[in-house]
Scaffold this motif. Sequence first.
Motif, PDB file in Angstrom:
ATOM      1  N   THR A   1      36.274  38.592  53.680  1.00 50.49           N
ATOM      2  CA  THR A   1      37.433  37.825  53.605  1.00 50.49           C
ATOM      3  C   THR A   1      37.138  36.993  52.354  1.00 50.49           C
ATOM      4  O   THR A   1      38.101  36.563  51.544  1.00 50.49           O
ATOM      5  CB  THR A   1      37.549  36.836  54.657  1.00 50.49           C
ATOM      6  OG1 THR A   1      37.711  37.699  55.962  1.00 50.49           O
ATOM      7  CG2 THR A   1      38.727  35.840  54.509  1.00 50.49           C
ATOM      8  N   GLY A   2      35.852  36.089  52.050  1.00 46.94           N
ATOM      9  CA  GLY A   2      35.632  35.530  51.032  1.00 46.94           C
ATOM     10  C   GLY A   2      35.808  36.325  49.760  1.00 46.94           C
ATOM     11  O   GLY A   2      36.387  35.536  48.668  1.00 46.94           O
ATOM     12  N   LEU A   3      35.246  37.537  49.553  1.00 48.71           N
ATOM     13  CA  LEU A   3      35.476  38.391  48.329  1.00 48.71           C
ATOM     14  C   LEU A   3      36.975  38.528  48.115  1.00 48.71           C
ATOM     15  O   LEU A   3      37.421  38.313  46.854  1.00 48.71           O
ATOM     16  CB  LEU A   3      34.946  39.468  48.598  1.00 48.71           C
ATOM     17  CG  LEU A   3      33.326  39.719  48.478  1.00 48.71           C
ATOM     18  CD1 LEU A   3      32.993  41.160  48.858  1.00 48.71           C
ATOM     19  CD2 LEU A   3      32.872  39.450  46.854  1.00 48.71           C
ATOM     20  N   VAL A   4      37.644  38.920  49.131  1.00 47.52           N
ATOM     21  CA  VAL A   4      39.181  39.070  48.787  1.00 47.52           C
ATOM     22  C   VAL A   4      39.826  37.955  48.203  1.00 47.52           C
ATOM     23  O   VAL A   4      40.699  37.727  47.363  1.00 47.52           O
ATOM     24  CB  VAL A   4      39.780  39.578  50.022  1.00 47.52           C
ATOM     25  CG1 VAL A   4      41.522  39.617  49.727  1.00 47.52           C
ATOM     26  CG2 VAL A   4      39.398  40.983  50.361  1.00 47.52           C
ATOM     27  N   LEU A   5      39.532  36.797  48.863  1.00 46.27           N
ATOM     28  CA  LEU A   5      40.275  35.647  48.565  1.00 46.27           C
ATOM     29  C   LEU A   5      40.088  34.819  47.095  1.00 46.27           C
ATOM     30  O   LEU A   5      40.723  34.301  46.446  1.00 46.27           O
ATOM     31  CB  LEU A   5      39.848  34.427  49.496  1.00 46.27           C
ATOM     32  CG  LEU A   5      40.349  34.498  50.949  1.00 46.27           C
ATOM     33  CD1 LEU A   5      39.849  33.438  51.829  1.00 46.27           C
ATOM     34  CD2 LEU A   5      41.818  34.357  50.714  1.00 46.27           C
ATOM     35  N   THR A   6      38.730  35.555  46.466  1.00 47.17           N
ATOM     36  CA  THR A   6      38.154  35.237  45.037  1.00 47.17           C
ATOM     37  C   THR A   6      39.016  35.959  44.049  1.00 47.17           C
ATOM     38  O   THR A   6      38.992  35.653  42.823  1.00 47.17           O
ATOM     39  CB  THR A   6      36.616  35.111  45.031  1.00 47.17           C
ATOM     40  OG1 THR A   6      36.500  36.514  45.176  1.00 47.17           O
ATOM     41  CG2 THR A   6      36.214  34.189  46.056  1.00 47.17           C
ATOM     42  N   VAL A   7      39.658  36.944  44.351  1.00 49.28           N
ATOM     43  CA  VAL A   7      40.078  37.925  43.494  1.00 49.28           C
ATOM     44  C   VAL A   7      41.655  37.209  43.255  1.00 49.28           C
ATOM     45  O   VAL A   7      42.490  37.448  44.094  1.00 49.28           O
ATOM     46  CB  VAL A   7      40.330  39.317  43.963  1.00 49.28           C
ATOM     47  CG1 VAL A   7      40.842  40.365  42.833  1.00 49.28           C
ATOM     48  CG2 VAL A   7      38.755  39.835  44.392  1.00 49.28           C
ATOM     49  N   PRO A   8      41.953  37.148  41.880  1.00 51.07           N
ATOM     50  CA  PRO A   8      43.280  36.497  41.585  1.00 51.07           C
ATOM     51  C   PRO A   8      44.300  37.919  41.870  1.00 51.07           C
ATOM     52  O   PRO A   8      44.066  38.798  41.687  1.00 51.07           O
ATOM     53  CB  PRO A   8      43.225  36.373  40.316  1.00 51.07           C
ATOM     54  CG  PRO A   8      41.798  36.049  39.926  1.00 51.07           C
ATOM     55  CD  PRO A   8      40.961  36.987  40.684  1.00 51.07           C
ATOM     56  N   GLU A   9      45.577  37.215  42.291  1.00 49.66           N
ATOM     57  CA  GLU A   9      46.443  37.942  42.395  1.00 49.66           C
ATOM     58  C   GLU A   9      47.016  38.587  41.083  1.00 49.66           C
ATOM     59  O   GLU A   9      47.369  38.054  40.280  1.00 49.66           O
ATOM     60  CB  GLU A   9      47.391  37.613  43.054  1.00 49.66           C
ATOM     61  CG  GLU A   9      48.756  38.817  43.635  1.00 49.66           C
ATOM     62  CD  GLU A   9      49.750  38.221  44.671  1.00 49.66           C
ATOM     63  OE1 GLU A   9      50.640  38.791  45.118  1.00 49.66           O
ATOM     64  OE2 GLU A   9      49.479  37.360  45.222  1.00 49.66           O
ATOM     65  N   HIS A  10      47.146  39.968  40.898  1.00 53.37           N
ATOM     66  CA  HIS A  10      47.718  40.590  39.603  1.00 53.37           C
ATOM     67  C   HIS A  10      49.258  41.011  39.759  1.00 53.37           C
ATOM     68  O   HIS A  10      49.673  41.583  40.885  1.00 53.37           O
ATOM     69  CB  HIS A  10      47.096  42.062  39.470  1.00 53.37           C
ATOM     70  CG  HIS A  10      47.728  42.699  38.090  1.00 53.37           C
ATOM     71  ND1 HIS A  10      47.592  41.981  36.816  1.00 53.37           N
ATOM     72  CD2 HIS A  10      47.917  43.775  37.700  1.00 53.37           C
ATOM     73  CE1 HIS A  10      48.016  42.794  35.772  1.00 53.37           C
ATOM     74  NE2 HIS A  10      48.399  44.018  36.371  1.00 53.37           N
ATOM     75  N   THR A  11      50.097  40.406  38.896  1.00 49.59           N
ATOM     76  CA  THR A  11      51.518  40.428  39.017  1.00 49.59           C
ATOM     77  C   THR A  11      52.260  41.439  38.120  1.00 49.59           C
ATOM     78  O   THR A  11      53.223  41.838  38.165  1.00 49.59           O
ATOM     79  CB  THR A  11      52.305  39.203  38.689  1.00 49.59           C
ATOM     80  OG1 THR A  11      51.786  38.786  37.320  1.00 49.59           O
ATOM     81  CG2 THR A  11      51.944  38.158  39.636  1.00 49.59           C
ATOM     82  N   GLY A  12      51.334  42.274  37.163  1.00 46.04           N
ATOM     83  CA  GLY A  12      52.090  43.181  36.348  1.00 46.04           C
ATOM     84  C   GLY A  12      51.864  44.334  36.933  1.00 46.04           C
ATOM     85  O   GLY A  12      51.555  44.821  37.961  1.00 46.04           O
ATOM     86  N   ASP A  13      52.768  45.252  36.137  1.00 44.77           N
ATOM     87  CA  ASP A  13      52.949  46.759  36.792  1.00 44.77           C
ATOM     88  C   ASP A  13      51.668  47.638  36.555  1.00 44.77           C
ATOM     89  O   ASP A  13      51.142  47.771  35.074  1.00 44.77           O
ATOM     90  CB  ASP A  13      54.173  47.420  35.894  1.00 44.77           C
ATOM     91  CG  ASP A  13      55.226  46.727  36.563  1.00 44.77           C
ATOM     92  OD1 ASP A  13      55.331  46.306  37.792  1.00 44.77           O
ATOM     93  OD2 ASP A  13      56.458  46.799  35.873  1.00 44.77           O
ATOM     94  N   PRO A  14      50.831  48.242  37.253  1.00 42.99           N
ATOM     95  CA  PRO A  14      49.860  49.057  37.192  1.00 42.99           C
ATOM     96  C   PRO A  14      49.941  50.319  36.384  1.00 42.99           C
ATOM     97  O   PRO A  14      51.099  50.985  36.607  1.00 42.99           O
ATOM     98  CB  PRO A  14      49.181  49.146  38.569  1.00 42.99           C
ATOM     99  CG  PRO A  14      50.024  49.196  39.306  1.00 42.99           C
ATOM    100  CD  PRO A  14      51.236  48.251  38.723  1.00 42.99           C
ATOM    101  N   ARG A  15      49.265  50.787  35.107  1.00 42.75           N
ATOM    102  CA  ARG A  15      49.668  51.889  34.582  1.00 42.75           C
ATOM    103  C   ARG A  15      48.153  52.647  34.694  1.00 42.75           C
ATOM    104  O   ARG A  15      47.280  51.988  34.294  1.00 42.75           O
ATOM    105  CB  ARG A  15      50.221  51.675  33.340  1.00 42.75           C
ATOM    106  CG  ARG A  15      51.638  50.970  33.408  1.00 42.75           C
ATOM    107  CD  ARG A  15      51.960  50.777  31.697  1.00 42.75           C
ATOM    108  NE  ARG A  15      53.365  50.179  31.833  1.00 42.75           N
ATOM    109  CZ  ARG A  15      54.543  50.921  31.967  1.00 42.75           C
ATOM    110  NH1 ARG A  15      54.434  52.090  31.699  1.00 42.75           N
ATOM    111  NH2 ARG A  15      55.686  50.252  31.548  1.00 42.75           N
ATOM    112  N   LEU A  16      48.382  54.057  34.832  1.00 43.91           N
ATOM    113  CA  LEU A  16      47.147  54.912  34.497  1.00 43.91           C
ATOM    114  C   LEU A  16      47.467  56.028  33.823  1.00 43.91           C
ATOM    115  O   LEU A  16      48.575  56.839  34.450  1.00 43.91           O
ATOM    116  CB  LEU A  16      46.581  55.176  36.113  1.00 43.91           C
ATOM    117  CG  LEU A  16      45.284  55.897  36.177  1.00 43.91           C
ATOM    118  CD1 LEU A  16      44.036  54.949  35.468  1.00 43.91           C
ATOM    119  CD2 LEU A  16      44.818  56.166  37.420  1.00 43.91           C
TER     120      LEU A  16
END
Length: 275
Positions: free
Chosen positions: A108-123
């Motif tokens: 839970t702590g790990l997930v909460l420290t990761v900022p949310e990404h709002t862009g469209d992912p491309r691969l």
Amino acid sequence: MSVAAVGLALLGSLFFALGAALQQSETGPDRVALRHLARRPRWLLGGLAVGAGTALHVLALRYGPLTLVQPLGAASLLFALPCAAALRRHRPRPRELAAAAAVAAGLTGLVLTVPEHTGDPRLGPWGAVALLAGAATVALGLLAVSRRVSPTARGGLLAMAAGVLYGATATLTRVLVDGAWEPWLLLAAPLPALAALGLLQRAYACGHFGVAFASLQVADPLTAVVFGAVLLGEPLPTGATATLTALAAALLAACGTVALARTGPPPAAHVPQAR
């Protein structure tokens, strides 16, 4: 909205945990091949429960933010041990539950420290090749090491290998769902998932469900975060506070997994296996 998201995420975690416990109850040293497990009703029922849990988790994301829904996925570890104990008709041991709580808190702590990404992912094609090759290399390395250790450690390493491959699957799925993608990605996405499923059954067959499930829960999101940052440009924790918090959370999850391993394997099941 948030109340619905919390309810759906917790229910999804319960279904996922129940499905994993059902599938683990059908595995054994002589029952790890998917073609054989697929003929066993309880194992198939577990697969349906895992699918339902995944669907509920995705639905929860429609009613709540990622930062609320993702940490609740760690609750599946707290649900999984009581479910597995009930299938064996014994009570979960307090030390197991305490260690599982430490792993869940760390995740839970790990997930909460990761900022949310709002862009469209491309691969692109080469990115997908790098992702699959990287995941396969790490998984094969863990598989090789697992052949030289104790059964409990073997189960954890095999589950970590499965988690790495599931993390790769999650990365590909994120591109398919939220970003720009090509049709060939539909063919690539199931490959690591199928390999992960086979490795996970081998991990369950080692006999210590708590260690295998905890290792899976740790490796999967960590792999997805790494691939997301390296290949999709998603952000990582920044700043001294966030970095130290992430390191402390990772250490707590690792210590909880080690503590689970030191509890020893649970009693064998006393109920007849479904045919």
